[in-house]
Design an enzyme around this catalytic site. Structure first.
Site, mmCIF file in Angstrom:
data_model
loop_
_atom_site.group_PDB
_atom_site.id
_atom_site.type_symbol
_atom_site.label_atom_id
_atom_site.label_comp_id
_atom_site.label_asym_id
_atom_site.label_seq_id
_atom_site.Cartn_x
_atom_site.Cartn_y
_atom_site.Cartn_z
ATOM 1 N N LYS A 111 1.114 -1.324 -0.112
ATOM 2 C CA LYS A 111 0.122 -0.212 0.049
ATOM 3 C C LYS A 111 0.962 1.080 0.024
ATOM 4 O O LYS A 111 0.661 2.534 0.077
ATOM 5 C CB LYS A 111 -1.094 0.320 1.463
ATOM 6 C CG LYS A 111 -1.836 -0.923 0.922
ATOM 7 C CD LYS A 111 -3.197 -1.162 0.461
ATOM 8 C CE LYS A 111 -3.998 -2.286 0.188
ATOM 9 N NZ LYS A 111 -5.034 -1.728 -0.574
ATOM 10 N N GLU A 133 -9.450 6.354 2.694
ATOM 11 C CA GLU A 133 -9.870 5.517 4.116
ATOM 12 C C GLU A 133 -9.406 3.973 3.896
ATOM 13 O O GLU A 133 -8.423 3.746 3.071
ATOM 14 C CB GLU A 133 -11.021 4.678 2.482
ATOM 15 C CG GLU A 133 -11.050 3.861 1.315
ATOM 16 C CD GLU A 133 -9.693 3.894 0.669
ATOM 17 O OE1 GLU A 133 -9.660 5.004 0.258
ATOM 18 O OE2 GLU A 133 -9.050 3.145 0.433
ATOM 19 N N SER A 399 1.564 -9.723 -0.817
ATOM 20 C CA SER A 399 1.552 -8.007 -0.712
ATOM 21 C C SER A 399 1.704 -7.428 0.241
ATOM 22 O O SER A 399 1.582 -6.377 0.730
ATOM 23 C CB SER A 399 -0.128 -8.120 -0.961
ATOM 24 O OG SER A 399 -1.212 -9.057 0.115
HETATM 25 C C1 LIG Z 1 -1.601 -6.792 2.762
HETATM 26 C C2 LIG Z 1 -2.641 -6.453 1.780
HETATM 27 N N1 LIG Z 1 -3.054 -7.751 -0.076
HETATM 28 C C3 LIG Z 1 -4.081 -7.201 -0.216
HETATM 29 C C4 LIG Z 1 -4.775 -5.750 0.290
HETATM 30 C C5 LIG Z 1 -6.229 -5.628 -0.732
HETATM 31 O O1 LIG Z 1 -6.159 -4.785 -1.721
HETATM 32 P P1 LIG Z 1 -5.871 -4.668 -3.130
HETATM 33 O O2 LIG Z 1 -6.638 -5.893 -3.833
HETATM 34 O O3 LIG Z 1 -6.341 -3.140 -3.186
HETATM 35 O O4 LIG Z 1 -4.733 -4.931 -2.603
HETATM 36 C C6 LIG Z 1 -5.125 -5.469 0.970
HETATM 37 C C7 LIG Z 1 -5.929 -4.446 1.580
HETATM 38 O O5 LIG Z 1 -5.930 -3.946 2.766
HETATM 39 C C8 LIG Z 1 -3.656 -5.664 2.140
HETATM 40 O O6 LIG Z 1 -3.483 -5.077 3.384
#
Ligand SMILES: Cc1ncc(COP(=O)(O)O)c(C=O)c1O
Lengths: 413, 265
Positions: A111, A133, A399
């Site tokens: 993020k 948000e 992620s």
């Molecule tokens: C670690 C992590 N992965 C994925 C996401 C999902 O978001 P996005 O689909 O935009 O990657 C989030 C959202 O809070 C997150 O914290």
């Protein structure tokens, strides 16, 4: 010299150049990826969104912007993040699995790539206040972090329910000086926090920038956020070249809430049709359980938060409350880029249940000594669903890290 | 020419448009509310179709919408309730609804119902116009505008103090019926200093627009209604009326009390 050092010096970090032909990667000038996208906003938002649309590409191309963005990604965030060959996991699944370690970023998830980009952009637009948000709190923490770094006031909207289930991130945001505003309307989760943030923007149009946390919202947000996140696949290509001799993997897998880590992980492979792009949604208790967040399975075309995309809704067009064990995937929509990948067949969309995600998280701990975020664990859970060849090269976007989810994980120990 | 144009031909000052939410306070109170509004001096009725995520509305209107959804309100149900509402016999001997009625709502529920089918059914009732704040002019021109025109429905655009002069002219040229001037850049139900609003309305007055101008957002009583009417053809009351009926046990009486306080000389 290690691979990472070579990458830092030899690879540019993110796609900040002008657009290209509309397709999988770029929307057309009205923000459409195929049938999806656009800017369905009330007039009260027109001026701010229009200003952003007119200026985002120009600002992203300024050398001073690129310098500051890339320097911060390197020195503050710690990029490039490693592309880690997960040997024991690979043995388990009889293929070659690489983890793109976004969990090692400062603040613990992808993020921050977007938060830095947007806050720098907001400063160049002359905006004095930042709003955001957040669902899981990762985007809120990332935005609060960059605002602290830049000395900018930050307000984060968060659903009342999420404030309860992601308490450590609420504390982090507060410690970083952000004001956390509980969103008590509607279902009191991410979609309502997004509504409240948009309303705040409507009421304070002059000097506020709204930092959206995923590839959702009205044009140009999906494109802008995807560009800031594209650093993920930019690095992946270089790192694969270093480690395997080829820039192209056979598969890239990522979880999808709104879709920003997936957009970033897919970005530079979108037009490489030999690369299978696998997006993993949260099935919650099961796709047909009534407690799910698998938008492409359950959603229909509709308009939510300013763009046309796939939306989980009743037959009467009321947006429904999704369910996922992971707050970051608990969203009834999906970015228009992904709706187009789904609709066109370019992307493969799978889902993982709460249970499967938790199991996959424990498996990664056991085999690789890495505690993943619950969101990322959904991408890992889908590895089981795939049929790989031994020679395949599979990149999974990790992620985020799981510190914020220990409360949930502890219930399974 | 339809009811909206006729109204403004007969009355171009102090036009009162009142917003109410369909299916609120009770599922079957929709027409009763409309009748009470008409009987007590509303010149136009803006009938809100409830939506789970009403971006441009404040908490009071959103709560009325959530209540209506919980009551079981849907577009289909609304069209059922409105069957025959124009007929003189609609309310026994009391006469039907003859004032212009505008449906206000967000695009998503309308899309699910089917945009063309929606316009056809609305025009059949007949409804006079639509306000769908999340249909911007690009989508209007390329997709939705021609359908509404085919069914003779007026479409009313919003403008705000932030809207440029060039854009106001564009939206004025696309709108039919009237132009909805949002009094400040804000969601419904917000209090802002009215003197800044006056400047903006004076500016609009000087622009010689094609459409009548109705002012909305923040109009809540006699004094704000009168101030708005000094510089525009009329004004729209939403949040304040919803508050007046939200806990009411007698809709006719509450509506009468509220509207007479706004309209008293
Ligand atoms: C670690 C992590 N992965 C994925 C996401 C999902 O978001 P996005 O689909 O935009 O990657 C989030 C959202 O809070 C997150 O914290």
């Amino acid at each position: 010299m290690s691979n990472t050092t070579i990458n830092t010096t030899s690879s540019p970090t993110a796609i900040l150049n002008d657009g290209g032909e509309p397709g999988y990667t770029f929307p057309n000038s009205f923000g459409y990826y195929g049938k999806f996208g656009g800017a369905f906003i009330p007039e009260m938002l027109h001026r701010n969104v229009e200003e952003l649309r007119n200026r985002y590409l120009e600002i992203m191309q300024e050398p001073s912007f690129q310098q500051e963005f890339n320097d911060l990604l390197r020195d503050y965030v710690g990029r490039p993040t490693p592309l880690y060959y997960a040997k024991r996991l690979s043995e388990q699944y009889k293929t070659k699995l690489y983890l793109k370690r976004e969990d090692l970023n400062h603040t613990g998830a992808h993020k921050i790539n977007n938060a830095i980009g947007q806050v720098l952009l907001a400063q160049r637009l002359g905006k004095k206040h930042i709003i955001a948000e957040t669902g899981a709190g990762q985007h809120g923490v990332a935005t609060a972090t960059v605002c602290a770094l830049k000395g900018v006031e930050c307000i984060v909207y968060m659903g009342v329910k999420d404030i309860e289930r992601q308490a450590p991130n609420v504390a982090r945001m507060k410690m970083l000086g952000a004001k956390v505003m509980p969103a008590a309307s509607g279902s009191q989760t991410l979609k309502d926090a997004t509504n409240e943030a948009i309303r705040h923007w409507i009421n304070n149009p002059a000097d506020t920038h709204y930092v959206i946390g995923s590839v959702v919202g009205p044009h140009p947000y999906p494109d802008m956020v995807a560009r800031f996140q594209s650093v993920i696949s930019q690095e992946t290509r270089w790192q694969l070249k270093q480690q395997t001799g080829s820039e192209l993997p056979t598969h890239v897998m990522a979880c999808v809430g709104g879709g920003s880590n997936a957009a970033g992980a897919f970005y530079h492979f979108l037009d490489e049709l030999s690369v299978q792009l696998v997006a993993v949604e949260a099935a919650g208790h099961g796709v047909n359980s009534g407690m799910s967040a698998a938008t492409t399975q359950l959603g229909k075309p509709g308009v939510l938060h300013g763009s046309k995309s796939l939306v989980m809704q009743t037959a009467d067009g009321q947006v429904v409350e999704p369910h996922s064990i992971s707050a970051g995937l608990d969203y009834p929509g999906i970015g228009p880029m992904h709706a187009h990948l789904f609709d066109s067949g370019r992307g493969t969309f799978l889902s993982a249940t709460d249970e499967e995600a938790v199991q996959a998280a424990f498996e990664l701990c056991k085999l690789e000594g890495i505690i993943p975020a619950l969101e990322s664990a959904h991408a890992l859970a889908a590895i089981k669903e795939m049929k790989y060849k031994e020679s395949d090269v599979v990149v999974v976007c990790l992620s985020g890290r799981g510190d914020k989810d220990l409360g949930t994980y502890m219930k399974y120990m | 020419m339809n009811r909206i144009q006729e109204l403004f031909q007969q009355k171009d000052k102090n036009v009162l448009n009142v917003y109410c939410t369909a299916g609120f306070p009770a599922l079957n109170s929709t027409v009763e509310v409309m009748k009470a509004l008409q009987d007590n001096g509303a010149d136009i009725i803006e009938l809100g179709m409830p939506y789970s995520d009403p971006l441009a509305d404040g908490p009071v209107i959103q709560a009325s919408g959530s209540c209506a959804i919980a009551n079981g309100m849907t577009i289909e149900k609304l069209f059922e309730q409105l069957q025959g509402f124009r007929k003189a016999t609609a309310f026994g001997d009391g006469g039907g609804i003859y004032v212009p009625v505008i449906l206000m709502g967000y695009l998503n529920p309308v899309l699910q119902y089917g945009f063309e089918k929606f316009c056809r059914h609305a025009a059949d009732l007949p409804i006079d116009g639509l306000i769908i704040p999340d249909v911007p002019e690009y989508e209007f021109e390329t997709e939705y505008g021609p359908v509404m025109q085919r069914y003779g429905l007026n479409f009313i655009f919003l403008i705000t103090p932030e809207t440029s002069e060039e854009r106001i002219r564009k939206l004025d040229s696309l709108s039919t019926g009237f132009l909805y001037a949002v009094s400040s850049s804000s969601i419904t139900g917000t209090d802002k200093d009215f003197s800044a609003v006056e400047k903006y309305l004076q500016r609009l007055q000087g622009m010689q627009l094609k459409n009548p101008v109705m002012v909305g957002f923040g109009i809540k009583d006699k004094s704000t209604f009168q101030s708005a009417c000094r510089y525009a053809n009329g004004a729209i009351i939403g949040t304040a009326y919803i508050k007046a009926v939200e806990n009411s046990t007698d809709i006719a009486a509450s509506t009468k009390a509220f509207l007479s306080s706004v309209l008293e000389k």
